[in-house]
Design a protein around this motif. Structure first.
Motif, PDB file in Angstrom:
ATOM      1  N   ALA A  36       9.375 -54.212   3.029  1.00 11.38           N
ATOM      2  CA  ALA A  36       8.916 -53.087   2.103  1.00 11.38           C
ATOM      3  C   ALA A  36       9.272 -53.510   0.637  1.00 11.38           C
ATOM      4  CB  ALA A  36       9.238 -51.853   2.503  1.00 11.38           C
ATOM      5  N   ALA A  37      10.737 -53.904   0.355  1.00 10.85           N
ATOM      6  CA  ALA A  37      10.989 -54.326  -0.898  1.00 10.85           C
ATOM      7  C   ALA A  37      10.269 -55.438  -1.454  1.00 10.85           C
ATOM      8  CB  ALA A  37      12.660 -54.586  -0.860  1.00 10.85           C
ATOM      9  N   TYR A  38      10.016 -56.460  -0.536  1.00  8.13           N
ATOM     10  CA  TYR A  38       9.410 -57.692  -1.075  1.00  8.13           C
ATOM     11  C   TYR A  38       8.049 -57.154  -1.253  1.00  8.13           C
ATOM     12  CZ  TYR A  38      13.255 -60.819   0.701  1.00  8.13           C
ATOM     13  OH  TYR A  38      14.358 -61.376   0.945  1.00  8.13           O
ATOM     14  N   GLN A  39       7.410 -56.515  -0.621  1.00  5.26           N
ATOM     15  CA  GLN A  39       5.956 -56.056  -1.037  1.00  5.26           C
ATOM     16  C   GLN A  39       5.951 -55.384  -2.161  1.00  5.26           C
ATOM     17  OE1 GLN A  39       5.269 -53.868   2.584  1.00  5.26           O
ATOM     18  NE2 GLN A  39       3.840 -55.530   3.532  1.00  5.26           N
ATOM     19  N   LYS A  40       7.115 -54.435  -2.648  1.00  7.35           N
ATOM     20  CA  LYS A  40       7.199 -53.760  -3.847  1.00  7.35           C
ATOM     21  C   LYS A  40       7.311 -54.789  -5.018  1.00  7.35           C
ATOM     22  CE  LYS A  40       9.773 -50.181  -6.666  1.00  7.35           C
ATOM     23  NZ  LYS A  40      10.713 -49.549  -6.606  1.00  7.35           N
ATOM     24  N   ALA A  41       8.085 -55.896  -4.682  1.00  5.46           N
ATOM     25  CA  ALA A  41       8.194 -56.923  -5.854  1.00  5.46           C
ATOM     26  C   ALA A  41       7.039 -57.663  -5.923  1.00  5.46           C
ATOM     27  CB  ALA A  41       9.356 -57.651  -5.265  1.00  5.46           C
ATOM     28  N   TRP A  42       6.483 -58.066  -4.949  1.00  9.58           N
ATOM     29  CA  TRP A  42       5.001 -58.840  -5.213  1.00  9.58           C
ATOM     30  C   TRP A  42       4.052 -58.202  -5.835  1.00  9.58           C
ATOM     31  CZ3 TRP A  42       0.034 -58.444  -4.279  1.00  9.58           C
ATOM     32  CH2 TRP A  42      -0.910 -59.434  -3.959  1.00  9.58           C
ATOM     33  N   ALA A  43       3.979 -56.871  -5.690  1.00 13.49           N
ATOM     34  CA  ALA A  43       2.760 -56.058  -6.394  1.00 13.49           C
ATOM     35  C   ALA A  43       3.366 -55.833  -7.987  1.00 13.49           C
ATOM     36  CB  ALA A  43       3.099 -54.649  -5.919  1.00 13.49           C
ATOM     37  N   GLY A  44       4.474 -56.163  -8.276  1.00 16.19           N
ATOM     38  CA  GLY A  44       4.814 -55.748  -9.641  1.00 16.19           C
ATOM     39  C   GLY A  44       4.877 -57.287 -10.270  1.00 16.19           C
ATOM     40  N   LEU A  45       4.955 -58.354  -9.569  1.00 12.04           N
ATOM     41  CA  LEU A  45       4.872 -59.743 -10.542  1.00 12.04           C
ATOM     42  C   LEU A  45       3.495 -60.349 -10.659  1.00 12.04           C
ATOM     43  CD1 LEU A  45       7.753 -61.038  -8.070  1.00 12.04           C
ATOM     44  CD2 LEU A  45       7.893 -60.364 -10.529  1.00 12.04           C
ATOM     45  N   ILE A  80       6.944 -67.112  -4.625  1.00 11.86           N
ATOM     46  CA  ILE A  80       8.144 -67.256  -4.093  1.00 11.86           C
ATOM     47  C   ILE A  80       8.357 -66.167  -2.969  1.00 11.86           C
ATOM     48  CG2 ILE A  80      10.741 -67.421  -4.157  1.00 11.86           C
ATOM     49  CD1 ILE A  80      10.200 -68.686  -6.921  1.00 11.86           C
ATOM     50  N   VAL A  81       8.135 -64.777  -3.792  1.00  8.25           N
ATOM     51  CA  VAL A  81       8.273 -63.696  -3.027  1.00  8.25           C
ATOM     52  C   VAL A  81       7.150 -63.474  -1.862  1.00  8.25           C
ATOM     53  CG1 VAL A  81       7.948 -61.099  -3.074  1.00  8.25           C
ATOM     54  CG2 VAL A  81       9.063 -62.450  -4.756  1.00  8.25           C
ATOM     55  N   GLU A  82       5.982 -64.177  -1.852  1.00  7.92           N
ATOM     56  CA  GLU A  82       4.974 -64.253  -0.933  1.00  7.92           C
ATOM     57  C   GLU A  82       5.553 -65.341   0.026  1.00  7.92           C
ATOM     58  OE1 GLU A  82       0.143 -65.145  -0.583  1.00  7.92           O
ATOM     59  OE2 GLU A  82       1.174 -64.694  -2.566  1.00  7.92           O
ATOM     60  N   VAL A  83       6.046 -66.222  -0.167  1.00  7.83           N
ATOM     61  CA  VAL A  83       6.535 -67.120   0.951  1.00  7.83           C
ATOM     62  C   VAL A  83       7.990 -66.454   1.918  1.00  7.83           C
ATOM     63  CG1 VAL A  83       8.221 -69.213   1.511  1.00  7.83           C
ATOM     64  CG2 VAL A  83       6.219 -69.276  -0.280  1.00  7.83           C
ATOM     65  N   LYS A  84       8.538 -65.523   1.070  1.00  8.56           N
ATOM     66  CA  LYS A  84       9.528 -64.851   1.869  1.00  8.56           C
ATOM     67  C   LYS A  84       8.420 -63.675   2.739  1.00  8.56           C
ATOM     68  CE  LYS A  84      13.036 -64.805  -1.823  1.00  8.56           C
ATOM     69  NZ  LYS A  84      13.899 -64.045  -3.020  1.00  8.56           N
ATOM     70  N   LEU A  85       7.725 -63.158   2.393  1.00  9.79           N
ATOM     71  CA  LEU A  85       7.098 -62.221   3.176  1.00  9.79           C
ATOM     72  C   LEU A  85       6.183 -62.999   4.185  1.00  9.79           C
ATOM     73  CD1 LEU A  85       5.391 -59.904   0.371  1.00  9.79           C
ATOM     74  CD2 LEU A  85       6.856 -59.017   2.517  1.00  9.79           C
ATOM     75  N   ALA A  86       5.821 -64.036   4.107  1.00  8.88           N
ATOM     76  CA  ALA A  86       5.137 -64.824   5.289  1.00  8.88           C
ATOM     77  C   ALA A  86       6.074 -65.084   6.166  1.00  8.88           C
ATOM     78  CB  ALA A  86       4.504 -65.825   4.512  1.00  8.88           C
ATOM     79  N   SER A  87       7.354 -65.780   5.970  1.00  7.52           N
ATOM     80  CA  SER A  87       8.430 -66.183   6.735  1.00  7.52           C
ATOM     81  C   SER A  87       9.005 -64.596   7.761  1.00  7.52           C
ATOM     82  CB  SER A  87       9.512 -66.588   6.186  1.00  7.52           C
ATOM     83  OG  SER A  87      10.343 -65.689   5.434  1.00  7.52           O
ATOM     84  N   LEU A  88       8.554 -63.590   7.201  1.00  7.08           N
ATOM     85  CA  LEU A  88       9.190 -62.228   7.859  1.00  7.08           C
ATOM     86  C   LEU A  88       7.972 -61.569   8.705  1.00  7.08           C
ATOM     87  CD1 LEU A  88      11.168 -60.750   5.391  1.00  7.08           C
ATOM     88  CD2 LEU A  88      12.035 -61.908   7.467  1.00  7.08           C
ATOM     89  N   GLY A  89       6.782 -62.021   8.663  1.00 10.93           N
ATOM     90  CA  GLY A  89       5.485 -61.564   9.093  1.00 10.93           C
ATOM     91  C   GLY A  89       5.023 -60.502   8.228  1.00 10.93           C
TER      92      GLY A  89
END
Length: 216
Positions: free
Chosen positions: A183-192, A201-210
């Motif tokens: 949820a935190a990464y999704q918020k970061a992605w939306a604001g970047l 970079i944030v998208e890669v983190k999200l992908a690694s977590l599904g």
């Protein structure tokens, strides 16, 4: 003719005297206020320039000491600029630089203290945000996760909110809180949106977590 002019002059002098008797004190007070204000403004500008010059010299001392990795000089110069010129941007910049030098030198407690000083005393919200982000990372390295998250709580300037969300995601992941991290990464992605490289970079983190992102 001469007498007529004398009478006119006497009348003008009498009028001037009457005017001054009625308004002279007020005019004097106003002049004192006006010229006093000008003097105070000039004095304030001089003091500000003097403060800036002195603070700049101390910042350069911290910078040179950091380049030389002279930790004792960094300590002295940072203490001086904090004590004498705490309200200047140079003090905030110097302390952030000192924190970086101490962290790289393996002195996390000194770095933590410096970052806490900026986070608590900086007048510029941007410098405060930078200090809080770095302090959160340092605390996370020390496994003080709750304290790290506390640094990211509360409001920040809008441009720093996505960075804080990304940092929050990293810390939550270290705590094993996968869903909250996503949820935190999704918020970061939306604001970047304006920072595509960081966003990837944030998208890669999200992908690694599904996790998924809301692509248009």
């Amino acid at each position: 003719m001469a007498k007529h002019l004398d009478l006119e002059e006497q009348e003008q002098l009498a009028e001037l005297k009457h005017f001054w008797n009625k308004w002279g004190n007020l005019i004097s007070v106003l002049l004192i206020v006006v010229f006093g204000g000008i003097a105070a403004w000039n004095g304030w500008n001089w003091w500000q320039r003097h403060q800036g010059t002195q603070a700049s010299a101390l910042f350069e001392e911290v910078e040179r000491a950091a380049q030389a990795k002279d930790l004792e000089r960094i300590k002295r110069a940072t203490a001086d600029i904090q004590e004498q010129y705490a309200r200047t941007a140079y003090a905030q910049q110097a302390t952030l630089l000192a924190a970086k030098a101490w962290h790289e030198a393996g002195q996390p407690d000194a770095a933590r203290s410096a970052l806490a000083w900026v986070a608590g005393k900086a007048r510029d919200p941007g410098y405060q945000a930078v200090a809080r982000l770095r302090l959160a990372a340092l605390l996370a390295d020390q496994k003080s996760y709750d304290d790290a998250l506390q640094q990211l709580a509360g409001s920040m300037p809008a441009e720093f909110e996505p960075l804080a969300a990304d940092r929050r995601g990293d810390i939550l992941l270290l705590q094993g809180k996968k869903a909250e991290a996503i949820a935190a990464y999704q918020k970061a992605w939306a604001g970047l949106a304006e920072q595509p490289e960081y966003r990837r970079i944030v998208e890669v983190k999200l992908a690694s977590l599904g996790g998924e992102v809301a692509k248009s």
